[in-house]
Enzyme design. Structure first.
Site, PDB file in Angstrom:
ATOM      1  N   TYR A  58       0.842  -1.199   0.000  1.00 40.13           N
ATOM      2  CA  TYR A  58       0.000   0.000   0.000  1.00 40.13           C
ATOM      3  C   TYR A  58       0.878   1.250   0.000  1.00 40.13           C
ATOM      4  CZ  TYR A  58      -3.899  -3.133   1.257  1.00 40.13           C
ATOM      5  OH  TYR A  58      -4.834  -4.141   1.282  1.00 40.13           O
TER       6      TYR A  58
HETATM    7  N1  LIG Z   1      -6.658  -8.263   0.641  1.00 44.03           N
HETATM    8  C1  LIG Z   1      -6.879  -7.589  -0.452  1.00 44.03           C
HETATM    9  O1  LIG Z   1      -6.570  -8.025  -1.572  1.00 44.03           O
HETATM   10  C2  LIG Z   1      -7.525  -6.241  -0.347  1.00 44.03           C
HETATM   11  C3  LIG Z   1      -7.963  -5.588  -1.509  1.00 44.03           C
HETATM   12  C4  LIG Z   1      -8.566  -4.327  -1.368  1.00 44.03           C
HETATM   13  C5  LIG Z   1      -8.715  -3.779  -0.090  1.00 44.03           C
HETATM   14  N2  LIG Z   1      -8.248  -4.440   1.010  1.00 44.03           N
HETATM   15  C6  LIG Z   1      -8.363  -3.874   2.365  1.00 44.03           C
HETATM   16  O2  LIG Z   1      -9.706  -3.481   2.572  1.00 44.03           O
HETATM   17  C7  LIG Z   1      -9.767  -2.114   2.976  1.00 44.03           C
HETATM   18  C8  LIG Z   1     -11.036  -1.512   2.489  1.00 44.03           C
HETATM   19  O3  LIG Z   1     -11.189  -1.657   1.085  1.00 44.03           O
HETATM   20  P1  LIG Z   1     -11.918  -0.529   0.277  1.00 44.03           P
HETATM   21  O4  LIG Z   1     -11.209   0.752   0.492  1.00 44.03           O
HETATM   22  O5  LIG Z   1     -12.092  -1.010  -1.101  1.00 44.03           O
HETATM   23  O6  LIG Z   1     -13.314  -0.513   1.078  1.00 44.03           O
HETATM   24  P2  LIG Z   1     -14.715   0.157   0.803  1.00 44.03           P
HETATM   25  O7  LIG Z   1     -15.186   0.605   2.143  1.00 44.03           O
HETATM   26  O8  LIG Z   1     -15.558  -0.765   0.006  1.00 44.03           O
HETATM   27  O9  LIG Z   1     -14.400   1.408  -0.139  1.00 44.03           O
HETATM   28  C9  LIG Z   1     -13.805   2.578   0.363  1.00 44.03           C
HETATM   29  C10 LIG Z   1     -14.147   3.731  -0.535  1.00 44.03           C
HETATM   30  O10 LIG Z   1     -15.565   3.947  -0.476  1.00 44.03           O
HETATM   31  C11 LIG Z   1     -15.817   5.315  -0.494  1.00 44.03           C
HETATM   32  N3  LIG Z   1     -16.504   5.663   0.760  1.00 44.03           N
HETATM   33  C12 LIG Z   1     -16.248   5.195   1.997  1.00 44.03           C
HETATM   34  N4  LIG Z   1     -17.083   5.752   2.895  1.00 44.03           N
HETATM   35  C13 LIG Z   1     -17.877   6.574   2.195  1.00 44.03           C
HETATM   36  C14 LIG Z   1     -18.929   7.455   2.560  1.00 44.03           C
HETATM   37  N5  LIG Z   1     -19.319   7.567   3.829  1.00 44.03           N
HETATM   38  N6  LIG Z   1     -19.541   8.159   1.585  1.00 44.03           N
HETATM   39  C15 LIG Z   1     -19.155   8.062   0.284  1.00 44.03           C
HETATM   40  N7  LIG Z   1     -18.136   7.271  -0.110  1.00 44.03           N
HETATM   41  C16 LIG Z   1     -17.512   6.529   0.838  1.00 44.03           C
HETATM   42  C17 LIG Z   1     -14.492   6.051  -0.619  1.00 44.03           C
HETATM   43  O11 LIG Z   1     -14.276   6.295  -2.004  1.00 44.03           O
HETATM   44  P3  LIG Z   1     -13.456   7.571  -2.538  1.00 44.03           P
HETATM   45  O12 LIG Z   1     -12.033   7.311  -2.228  1.00 44.03           O
HETATM   46  O13 LIG Z   1     -13.786   7.564  -3.990  1.00 44.03           O
HETATM   47  O14 LIG Z   1     -14.009   8.765  -1.798  1.00 44.03           O
HETATM   48  C18 LIG Z   1     -13.505   5.034  -0.090  1.00 44.03           C
HETATM   49  O15 LIG Z   1     -12.232   5.184  -0.636  1.00 44.03           O
HETATM   50  C19 LIG Z   1      -8.476  -1.512   2.394  1.00 44.03           C
HETATM   51  O16 LIG Z   1      -8.067  -0.353   3.065  1.00 44.03           O
HETATM   52  C20 LIG Z   1      -7.500  -2.642   2.590  1.00 44.03           C
HETATM   53  O17 LIG Z   1      -7.022  -2.643   3.923  1.00 44.03           O
HETATM   54  C21 LIG Z   1      -7.678  -5.662   0.889  1.00 44.03           C
END
Ligand SMILES: NC(=O)c1ccc[n+]([C@@H]2O[C@H](COP(=O)([O-])OP(=O)(O)OC[C@H]3O[C@@H](n4cnc5c(N)ncnc54)[C@H](OP(=O)(O)O)[C@@H]3O)[C@@H](O)[C@H]2O)c1
Length: 335
Positions: A58
């Site tokens: 990351y």
């Molecule tokens: N193991 C793996 O392969 C893998 C892969 C991916 C992620 N992960 C882990 O999972 C965590 C979460 O993944 P994710 O970031 O994809 O999760 P997510 O919660 O599905 O998506 C996060 C995104 O949703 C939007 N968001 C969040 N809260 C919001 C709100 N209240 N209102 C409007 N938009 C909102 C934001 O987009 P914007 O940035 O566009 O504002 C934020 O960047 C990562 O940080 C990582 O630790 C692991």
């Protein structure tokens, strides 16, 4: 705060975990700087939640450094997770799950995190180029040395999970305690085979992208995302190999599900985010949702807990039902 036990272990974790993928600089993911990341981490821990998840890949290690600095003085309050697999240099041995890579990868992560141990060390994905016995023996060595407390795998198939647990048993090593997998109303593939494998083999499950990377927050109206959003930034600056994810994520089906989540949120007088996270919280196989807020306002919305009435859960279940249903043979396994 209610804590739950992670898999077949004694470790207690909050039902919401904080992902640090958005912290630091990235060429093609919308991220936040250290000051804002610190606000998010502090607020998350101050509300009693305890799991923080990062990875060596990351922001090219910057995410681990930001998390490490933020945890100074409160390290023992936190279940800290990081991951290895992604290339960390040009050498063919600077990637994957071999002993040759995992040993320096863990040392580098501990250095960036400024800590002596990680609570959960994840294999970020399966490595077809390394015997699983070598990986499990190396990971077991980490646990015996005290540098790692629990082991996790991420994005493994059901067969890979079973192979890993059997390999650990064969060598008298430490099995995986947790799987980290993509899971939300727009990504339910793991229900057919992966979740049953986790149940049988004692793994808890952490759901990454519980909002589908933002689509379930209701911010996308069509497949043409605003430039400042995650999917807009990936479309405009992401490498070719991830471009397909933009159209897959903003598919008609996913947008239809997001619309229904929005309608239900209006009925309940809450937000789409609260509905999407409540739907996951109601799934008995999922231990914790791994959220990825990029701003403190997004975090606050992510921490709102609601009860989803059964009939609304059923409505969402039906609309988002996976097309790869469980394979149980001709007769119900419940008989
Ligand atoms: N193991 C793996 O392969 C893998 C892969 C991916 C992620 N992960 C882990 O999972 C965590 C979460 O993944 P994710 O970031 O994809 O999760 P997510 O919660 O599905 O998506 C996060 C995104 O949703 C939007 N968001 C969040 N809260 C919001 C709100 N209240 N209102 C409007 N938009 C909102 C934001 O987009 P914007 O940035 O566009 O504002 C934020 O960047 C990562 O940080 C990582 O630790 C692991």
């Amino acid at each position: 705060m209610d804590y739950v036990t992670l898999g077949r272990s004694g470790l207690k974790v909050s039902r919401i975990s904080l992902g640090a993928m958005n912290f630091g600089h990235s060429a093609y993911i919308a991220t936040c700087d250290e000051q804002h990341a610190r606000q998010i981490i502090d607020r998350f821990l101050d509300t009693g939640h305890n799991v923080i998840d990062t990875a060596d890949v990351y922001s090219d290690g910057e995410s681990e450094q930001i998390v490490g600095r933020a945890l100074r003085g409160r390290r023992d309050q936190v279940v800290l997770a990081t991951k290895a697999f992604a290339p960390q240099g040009e050498s063919p041995n600077a990637r994957g799950l071999s002993r040759a890579h995992l040993i320096p990868a863990l040392e580098a992560s501990l250095g960036r995190l400024d800590t002596d141990y990680v609570d959960i060390y994840y294999c970020h994905q399966w490595d077809p180029g390394t015997p699983i016995e070598e990986t499990m023996a190396t990971l077991d060595g980490f646990v015996r040395s005290g540098k790692v407390r629990y082991l996790g795998c991420s994005n493994f198939t059901a067969a890979q999970i079973v192979e890993s647990q059997w390999a650990a048993e064969r060598i008298g090593g430490t099995p995986f305690t947790v799987l980290q997998a993509q899971y939300s109303m727009v990504a339910r593939t793991i229900e057919a085979e992966v979740l049953p494998a986790c149940r049988r083999h004692g793994l808890g499950v952490t759901a990454w992208s519980p909002l589908g990377g933002g689509v379930l927050a209701g911010r996308y109206r069509d497949a043409n995302p605003a430039p400042e959003s995650r999917w807009g930034k990936i479309r405009d600056a992401g490498p070719a190999m991830v471009q397909r994810l933009v159209t897959d994520t903003l598919s008609d089906r996913n947008l239809r599900i997001a619309d229904e989540v929005g309608r239900i949120a209006t009925e309940l007088g809450t937000t789409s985010v609260a509905v999407a996270l409540a739907w996951i919280a109601g799934r008995s196989d999922i231990t914790s949702s791994l959220i990825g807020p990029r701003t403190i306002e997004q975090l606050e919305e992510n921490l709102v807990e609601i009860e989803l009435p059964a009939e609304l859960t059923e409505r969402l279940d039906a609309l988002s039902a996976p097309t790869n249903g469980p394979v149980n043979g001709l007769f119900s396994s419940a008989a």
